[in-house]
Design an enzyme around this catalytic site. Structure first.
Site, PDB file in Angstrom:
ATOM      1  CB  SER A 144      -0.896   0.030   1.241  1.00  0.00           C
ATOM      2  OG  SER A 144      -1.570   1.270   1.350  1.00  0.00           O
ATOM      3  CE1 TYR A 157      -4.180  -2.697   5.032  1.00  0.00           C
ATOM      4  CE2 TYR A 157      -3.635  -0.392   4.630  1.00  0.00           C
ATOM      5  CZ  TYR A 157      -3.971  -1.652   4.155  1.00  0.00           C
ATOM      6  OH  TYR A 157      -4.076  -1.867   2.797  1.00  0.00           O
TER       7      TYR A 157
END
Length: 258
Positions: A144, A157
């Site tokens: 990401s 995350y």
């Protein structure tokens, strides 16, 4: 068909990007095994693929944070296919809803166990299979853009995606001599089913954050994964391909950067 008869495992193929990636490889002639953390979630992904008119794929439910379940999945792959050419580590725990100071250790570990330890476990078992076969293999991790540009209230995350970047580089160096390539695709915003419930104002605000003014589609991410998995990328390993419409390149969105 670039991937005709290649054996491909896609983890987290229960909805959205995972299903899209699996569909892409099926259409390209690959023998695809989809994975989900539970039989119920996996069947949802399988139903989506069948609704697209796609058949002939295999499926195996396994929680990738559990060593015995990962081992069982690879026993199935060995018996069913006898090899694995491409691994797509897409499964992820999103870790929504907790600020850093309110997060419990269980909240944090739940994300790390799937996103980092799960990716490690699946990749290690895939490597043991790939290194014994002709043609070796390719591993693509889904990262990401938040690994380098943190977002609010997603500490676990963000941490896990930073770890994926480092894990990719380390795996690539250790496995290069075995003929196994390892790379990461790092998306930004992706148009998934979560966008369907966004208020129009919020969706517009998000698009203003993107220099190209459009979030990535699942097809965009699938194409990036396919490129890195293909022979066109045969001399690329240890790299991070960012697909975020330019978000990572800018300092501030245009309406703020004045």
């Amino acid at each position: 068909m670039r991937f005709k008869d290649k054996v491909v495992l896609v983890t987290g193929a229960t909805k959205n990007t995972g299903v899209g990636i699996a569909a892409f490889f099926i259409k390209e002639g690959a023998k695809v095994c989809i994975n989900g953390h539970s039989p119920k979630s996996l069947e949802r992904g399988a139903d989506e693929l069948r609704a697209m008119g796609l058949e002939g794929f295999d499926q195996f439910a396994a929680d990738i944070s559990k060593e015995e379940q990962v081992s069982a999945m690879f026993d199935y792959i060995k018996v069913t296919f006898g090899r694995l050419d491409i691994l797509i580590n897409n499964a992820a725990q999103q870790g929504l809803g907790s600020t850093f100071d309110s997060m419990t250790s269980d909240d944090f570990l739940k994300v790390i166990m799937v996103n980092v330890f799960g990716t490690f476990q699946v990749s290690q078992q895939a490597t043991q299979l790939m290194e014994r076969q002709e043609g070796k293999g390719v591993i693509i991790n889904l990262g990401s853009n938040v690994s380098t540009r943190a977002i609010h209230n997603r500490t676990a995350y963000v941490t896990s995606k930073g770890a994926i970047d480092a894990l990719t580089r380390s795996m690539a160096i250790d496995l290069a001599g075995k003929g196994i390539r390892v790379n990461t695709v790092a998306p930004g915003y992706i148009h998934t089913d979560r966008w369907k419930v966004l208020p129009n104002a919020e969706a517009t605000r998000r698009r203003m954050n993107v220099p190209l003014h459009q979030e990535a589609t699942i097809a965009d991410i699938s194409a990036a994964v396919a490129f890195l998995a293909s022979d066109e990328a045969k001399n690329i390993t240890g790299e991070r391909l960012v697909v975020d419409g330019g978000c990572s390149a800018q300092h501030l969105p245009m309406d703020i950067d004045v």
